[in-house]
Design a protein around this motif. Structure first.
Motif, PDB file in Angstrom:
ATOM      1  N   CYS A   1       0.860  -1.181   0.000  1.00  0.00           N
ATOM      2  CA  CYS A   1       0.000   0.000   0.000  1.00  0.00           C
ATOM      3  C   CYS A   1       0.900   1.237   0.000  1.00  0.00           C
ATOM      4  O   CYS A   1       1.682   1.427   0.927  1.00  0.00           O
TER       5      CYS A   1
ATOM      6  N   CYS B   1       0.164   3.493   3.262  1.00  0.00           N
ATOM      7  CA  CYS B   1       0.647   2.986   4.555  1.00  0.00           C
ATOM      8  C   CYS B   1       2.135   2.643   4.495  1.00  0.00           C
ATOM      9  O   CYS B   1       2.770   2.462   5.521  1.00  0.00           O
TER      10      CYS B   1
ATOM     11  N   CYS C   1      -7.211  -0.926   0.387  1.00  0.00           N
ATOM     12  CA  CYS C   1      -6.483  -1.228   1.618  1.00  0.00           C
ATOM     13  C   CYS C   1      -7.443  -1.162   2.809  1.00  0.00           C
ATOM     14  O   CYS C   1      -8.162  -0.183   2.961  1.00  0.00           O
TER      15      CYS C   1
ATOM     16  N   CYS D   1      -6.233   1.921   5.642  1.00  0.00           N
ATOM     17  CA  CYS D   1      -6.453   3.335   5.375  1.00  0.00           C
ATOM     18  C   CYS D   1      -7.662   3.567   4.467  1.00  0.00           C
ATOM     19  O   CYS D   1      -8.063   4.701   4.239  1.00  0.00           O
TER      20      CYS D   1
HETATM   21 ZN   LIG Z   1      -3.123   1.510   3.281  1.00  0.00          ZN
END
Ligand SMILES: [Zn+2]
Length: 93
Positions: free
Chosen positions: A11, A14, A70, A73
């Motif tokens: 991701c 993140c 994701c 987030c």
């Molecule tokens: Zn993420």
């Protein structure tokens, strides 16, 4: 072509690997005034004509895309998978 329902991928928000959900992105609406649409509409009006059963252009495959979501987030990012194919993308259960 098949793709798994969940994948462990990076991701970018993140900055780590998480188990992403996979979805097929919805197709956007075609623009009425785009050059391709205008040409198509012009051809439907007539004038010019064509010879039946003759094709000059070979159909090109499309690049299949998946939307990765994701869970941490809740942000999405897209990924194109492989090259051009004529096969439709399916998400495995
Ligand atoms: Zn993420």
């Amino acid at each position: 072509m098949k793709f798994p329902k969940e994948t462990n991928t990076y991701c970018p928000y993140c900055r780590k690997h998480t188990v992403h959900k996979v979805k097929i992105p919805s197709k956007g609406r075609a623009r009425k005034m785009s050059i391709g649409n205008r040409k198509h509409e012009k051809s439907l009006k007539g004038h010019g004509g064509k010879r039946a059963g003759e094709k000059t252009v070979k159909k090109q495959g499309k690049r299949q895309r998946v939307m990765l979501i994701c869970p941490e987030c809740n942000k999405k990012h897209e990924r194109t998978i492989s090259g051009r194919t004529k096969k439709k993308l399916e998400i495995q259960r």
